[in-house]
Write a protein that holds these residues in place. Structure first.
Motif, mmCIF file in Angstrom:
data_model
loop_
_atom_site.group_PDB
_atom_site.id
_atom_site.type_symbol
_atom_site.label_atom_id
_atom_site.label_comp_id
_atom_site.label_asym_id
_atom_site.label_seq_id
_atom_site.Cartn_x
_atom_site.Cartn_y
_atom_site.Cartn_z
ATOM 1 N N LEU A 91 0.894 -1.246 0.009
ATOM 2 C CA LEU A 91 -0.091 -0.099 0.055
ATOM 3 C C LEU A 91 0.963 1.387 -0.038
ATOM 4 N N PRO A 92 0.342 2.517 -0.489
ATOM 5 C CA PRO A 92 1.047 3.742 -0.407
ATOM 6 C C PRO A 92 1.791 3.787 0.895
ATOM 7 N N GLY A 93 2.917 4.425 1.124
ATOM 8 C CA GLY A 93 3.631 4.954 2.092
ATOM 9 C C GLY A 93 3.996 3.460 2.890
ATOM 10 N N GLN A 94 4.172 2.375 2.327
ATOM 11 C CA GLN A 94 4.637 1.123 2.989
ATOM 12 C C GLN A 94 5.219 0.116 2.047
ATOM 13 N N GLY A 95 6.018 -0.776 2.867
ATOM 14 C CA GLY A 95 6.784 -1.811 1.950
ATOM 15 C C GLY A 95 7.802 -1.061 1.114
ATOM 16 N N HIS A 96 7.875 -1.485 -0.267
ATOM 17 C CA HIS A 96 8.712 -0.839 -1.203
ATOM 18 C C HIS A 96 8.289 0.290 -2.316
ATOM 19 N N THR A 97 7.030 0.801 -1.584
ATOM 20 C CA THR A 97 6.608 2.122 -2.397
ATOM 21 C C THR A 97 7.246 3.269 -2.465
ATOM 22 N N VAL A 98 7.124 4.103 -3.367
ATOM 23 C CA VAL A 98 7.763 5.316 -3.482
ATOM 24 C C VAL A 98 7.146 6.447 -2.737
ATOM 25 N N GLY A 99 7.826 7.271 -1.929
ATOM 26 C CA GLY A 99 7.331 8.154 -1.323
ATOM 27 C C GLY A 99 7.625 8.167 0.379
ATOM 28 N N LYS A 100 7.011 9.235 0.854
ATOM 29 C CA LYS A 100 7.601 8.978 2.582
ATOM 30 C C LYS A 100 6.838 7.815 3.263
ATOM 31 N N ALA A 101 7.806 7.241 3.918
ATOM 32 C CA ALA A 101 7.482 6.061 4.639
ATOM 33 C C ALA A 101 6.358 6.344 5.874
ATOM 34 N N GLY A 102 5.082 5.693 5.803
ATOM 35 C CA GLY A 102 4.198 6.055 7.003
ATOM 36 C C GLY A 102 3.295 7.218 6.587
ATOM 37 N N HIS A 103 3.433 7.486 5.576
ATOM 38 C CA HIS A 103 2.448 8.848 5.189
ATOM 39 C C HIS A 103 1.638 8.582 3.949
ATOM 40 N N ILE A 104 0.407 9.132 4.270
ATOM 41 C CA ILE A 104 -0.620 9.194 2.941
ATOM 42 C C ILE A 104 -1.004 10.796 3.007
ATOM 43 N N ARG A 105 -1.542 11.119 1.855
ATOM 44 C CA ARG A 105 -2.369 12.339 1.842
ATOM 45 C C ARG A 105 -3.736 12.245 2.269
ATOM 46 N N TRP A 108 -1.540 10.409 8.444
ATOM 47 C CA TRP A 108 -2.081 9.012 7.938
ATOM 48 C C TRP A 108 -3.058 8.716 9.535
ATOM 49 N N TYR A 109 -2.647 8.825 10.694
ATOM 50 C CA TYR A 109 -3.525 8.720 11.608
ATOM 51 C C TYR A 109 -4.657 9.095 11.625
ATOM 52 N N HIS A 110 -4.987 10.463 11.242
ATOM 53 C CA HIS A 110 -6.137 11.074 11.232
ATOM 54 C C HIS A 110 -7.180 10.421 9.769
ATOM 55 N N GLU A 111 -6.353 10.302 8.744
ATOM 56 C CA GLU A 111 -7.070 9.721 7.702
ATOM 57 C C GLU A 111 -7.726 8.221 7.982
ATOM 58 N N PHE A 112 -6.872 7.674 8.790
ATOM 59 C CA PHE A 112 -7.236 6.208 9.429
ATOM 60 C C PHE A 112 -8.487 6.386 10.113
ATOM 61 N N ARG A 113 -8.519 7.234 11.309
ATOM 62 C CA ARG A 113 -9.659 7.396 11.843
ATOM 63 C C ARG A 113 -10.811 7.924 11.327
ATOM 64 N N ARG A 114 -10.741 8.741 10.271
ATOM 65 C CA ARG A 114 -11.873 9.212 9.652
ATOM 66 C C ARG A 114 -12.325 8.137 8.692
ATOM 67 N N ALA A 115 -11.542 7.346 8.280
ATOM 68 C CA ALA A 115 -12.014 6.071 7.342
ATOM 69 C C ALA A 115 -12.846 5.234 8.101
ATOM 70 N N ILE A 116 -12.456 4.856 9.483
ATOM 71 C CA ILE A 116 -13.237 4.056 10.445
ATOM 72 C C ILE A 116 -14.574 4.975 10.630
ATOM 73 N N LYS A 117 -14.584 5.942 10.872
ATOM 74 C CA LYS A 117 -15.907 6.711 10.890
ATOM 75 C C LYS A 117 -16.718 6.559 9.640
ATOM 76 N N ALA A 118 -16.250 6.662 8.490
ATOM 77 C CA ALA A 118 -17.010 6.607 7.463
ATOM 78 C C ALA A 118 -17.602 5.253 7.066
ATOM 79 N N ALA A 119 -16.600 4.219 7.646
ATOM 80 C CA ALA A 119 -17.084 2.790 7.173
ATOM 81 C C ALA A 119 -18.353 2.582 8.141
ATOM 82 N N PHE A 120 -18.538 3.315 9.122
ATOM 83 C CA PHE A 120 -20.088 3.028 10.316
ATOM 84 C C PHE A 120 -20.857 3.876 9.464
ATOM 85 N N LYS A 121 -20.570 5.191 8.937
ATOM 86 C CA LYS A 121 -21.590 6.196 8.356
ATOM 87 C C LYS A 121 -22.187 5.700 7.299
#
Length: 257
Positions: free
Chosen positions: A45-59, A173-186
């Protein structure tokens, strides 16, 4: 992205890994599926493993959904496709199904992150919301330790040597994750009428078991199955009892076929 092709192939299984880890940790599972006649697609996934970009970060969490969409396109439509997501990968699969509604024959969620344990405390949460706006790429230490996700000592030792496992993630990353969880319920009512298997580790130290049950109970599908695994830790496919978990998964897939 990696593709394991079975000859002949009964179906394609797209595996979506979780937070902090990478697709390479699912090679053993992919090989087992391949040996049993299933093709497998998995990747980083983006920001993890061998992907290009800042590790541990997503927009945006949408980057994850777009990645899974590309994997599903690679799977094609010539044979049945199953979507399997673990932990945060489970959240990604939830959101993919709710927003894109792809044509799949079944969805499998492994200890999905419908609720996070060990999150930021209230004071830090307030600070992090400000940082999300002014310093979104700032990375903080991950609370995850190998012994928290599995009782399998061999896997723990392997993870301690794995340089691709993240030890820091960004505030965004942390807040996008939290927002996605809320959206999964919504948006749970948007989950399509697709056979669903949710398997949850009973002794999970990473995700909230009650939240997994809550989300599962809200889903309205013609066929859904919930299995809680006694004594197992978060990574049910890496636990000493993984063969039982795998067989349960296989039975679900074969029923749909």
């Amino acid at each position: 992205m990696q593709k394991w092709v079975a000859q002949p192939s009964k179906a394609t299984i797209v595996i979506v890994h979780g937070a902090f880890e990478h697709g390479g940790r699912y090679e053993a599972l992919a090989k087992q599926f391949q040996a049993d006649g299933f093709s497998v697609i998995h990747g980083d996934l983006p920001g993890q493993g061998h992907t290009v970009g800042k590790a541990g970060h997503i927009r945006s969490f949408d980057q994850y959904i777009s990645t899974v969409e590309a994997w599903l396109q690679e799977a094609g439509t010539e044979q049945p496709v199953f979507l399997l997501g673990h932990s945060m990968g489970g959240t990604i699969v939830m959101r993919t199904m709710e927003t894109l509604k792809p044509e799949v024959s079944g969805v499998i969620l492994s200890s999905p992150a419908a609720g996070i344990l060990n999150g930021a405390g209230k004071p830090l949460e307030a600070v992090s919301r400000v940082l999300d706006k002014v310093m979104p790429t700032l990375r903080v230490k991950s609370p995850m330790k190998p012994e928290m996700v599995t009782r399998n000592q061999d896997m723990i030792e392997k993870d301690l040597q794995d340089t691709l496992i993240l030890d820091k993630v960004s505030v965004r990353w942390y807040h996008e994750f939290r927002r996605a969880i809320k959206a999964a319920f919504k948006d749970v009512s948007e989950f399509p009428n697709v056979p669903l298997l949710v398997m949850q580790a009973e002794e999970d130290q990473m995700v909230d078991v009650d939240k997994t049950k809550e989300w599962f109970n809200l889903v309205d599908t013609s066929e859904k199955n919930y299995k809680q695994w006694p004594s197992l830790y978060h990574e049910i496919y890496n636990e000493p009892e993984w063969k039982d978990v795998y067989q349960y998964t296989l039975d679900f897939i074969n029923r749909q076929l």
